[in-house]
Scaffold this motif. Structure first.
Motif, mmCIF file in Angstrom:
data_model
loop_
_atom_site.group_PDB
_atom_site.id
_atom_site.type_symbol
_atom_site.label_atom_id
_atom_site.label_comp_id
_atom_site.label_asym_id
_atom_site.label_seq_id
_atom_site.Cartn_x
_atom_site.Cartn_y
_atom_site.Cartn_z
ATOM 1 N N ASP A 15 0.814 -1.220 0.000
ATOM 2 C CA ASP A 15 0.000 0.000 0.000
ATOM 3 C C ASP A 15 0.844 1.265 0.000
ATOM 4 O O ASP A 15 0.342 2.342 -0.306
ATOM 5 C CB ASP A 15 -0.947 0.016 1.203
ATOM 6 N N ARG A 35 -2.175 4.641 0.331
ATOM 7 C CA ARG A 35 -3.437 4.490 1.063
ATOM 8 C C ARG A 35 -3.551 3.061 1.585
ATOM 9 O O ARG A 35 -2.947 2.146 1.040
ATOM 10 C CB ARG A 35 -4.626 4.858 0.187
ATOM 11 N N ASN A 36 -4.331 2.881 2.635
ATOM 12 C CA ASN A 36 -4.549 1.573 3.243
ATOM 13 C C ASN A 36 -5.719 0.905 2.532
ATOM 14 O O ASN A 36 -6.858 1.337 2.662
ATOM 15 C CB ASN A 36 -4.842 1.735 4.734
ATOM 16 N N THR A 37 -5.454 -0.159 1.804
ATOM 17 C CA THR A 37 -6.498 -0.839 1.034
ATOM 18 C C THR A 37 -7.074 -2.050 1.767
ATOM 19 O O THR A 37 -7.866 -2.791 1.183
ATOM 20 C CB THR A 37 -5.962 -1.310 -0.333
ATOM 21 N N GLY A 46 -6.489 -5.073 -0.162
ATOM 22 C CA GLY A 46 -7.205 -5.095 -1.433
ATOM 23 C C GLY A 46 -8.716 -5.156 -1.323
ATOM 24 O O GLY A 46 -9.405 -5.210 -2.342
ATOM 25 N N TYR A 104 -10.795 0.574 -1.371
ATOM 26 C CA TYR A 104 -9.987 1.561 -2.076
ATOM 27 C C TYR A 104 -9.107 2.294 -1.070
ATOM 28 O O TYR A 104 -7.946 2.575 -1.319
ATOM 29 C CB TYR A 104 -10.881 2.546 -2.841
ATOM 30 N N HIS A 105 -9.700 2.597 0.104
ATOM 31 C CA HIS A 105 -8.965 3.297 1.151
ATOM 32 C C HIS A 105 -9.698 3.127 2.475
ATOM 33 O O HIS A 105 -10.927 3.082 2.520
ATOM 34 C CB HIS A 105 -8.858 4.777 0.816
#
Length: 148
Positions: free
Chosen positions: A105, A110-112, A115, A118-119
């Motif tokens: 990330d 951004r922290n996904t 996966g 998105y954020h």
């Protein structure tokens, strides 16, 4: 019942919060009243999804869905030798570290949530009650989940 993208992201959020701090209870998705969480079961954490969910549209035909989650944290601050605000600060520091962008990330910035989103980030004003008067410390932390 099939797991939806929302549920996948909430599950990943639960994993991050669960490993962030040594909770005695939680994190749980059903909010409880103070009276239902004895001091011996604190620190306790609950994720409340009763806030707003909005859609944000860009030039593409696909919206970004924004889910607002509130983390309710109950702490026992009845011991007069412990400052409730210090307990709250410790939890906030642990949450900041848990939500930090890391690994793959970092390239995205951004922290996904591995996966699933998105954020995901702590976003807004955290409410802090150190429990000075009654020994019941409370922390409410707003989290924003953005789904593609």
């Amino acid at each position: 019942m099939a797991v939806t993208p929302r549920e996948s992201a909430i599950g990943a959020l639960m994993n991050i919060v669960a490993s962030a701090y040594p909770w005695k209870l939680g994190p749980a998705r059903r909010l409880k009243l103070w009276s239902d969480v004895p001091a011996a079961s604190r620190p306790a954490c609950f994720l409340f999804e009763g806030g707003q969910e909005t859609y944000s549209w860009s030039e593409t035909a696909l919206p970004k869905r924004i889910i607002e989650v509130k983390m309710f944290v109950y702490l026992n601050a009845k011991d007069p030798s412990i400052v409730g605000a210090a307990l709250l600060n410790g939890v906030m520091d642990a949450l900041d570290a848990a939500f930090a962008v890391s690994g793959g990330d970092l390239l995205l910035g951004r922290n996904t949530l591995n996966g699933t989103a998105y954020h995901c980030k702590i976003d807004g004003k955290a409410l802090k009650d150190p429990g000075d008067l009654d020994g019941d410390a409370l922390l409410i932390v707003p989290v924003k989940l953005v789904l593609p």
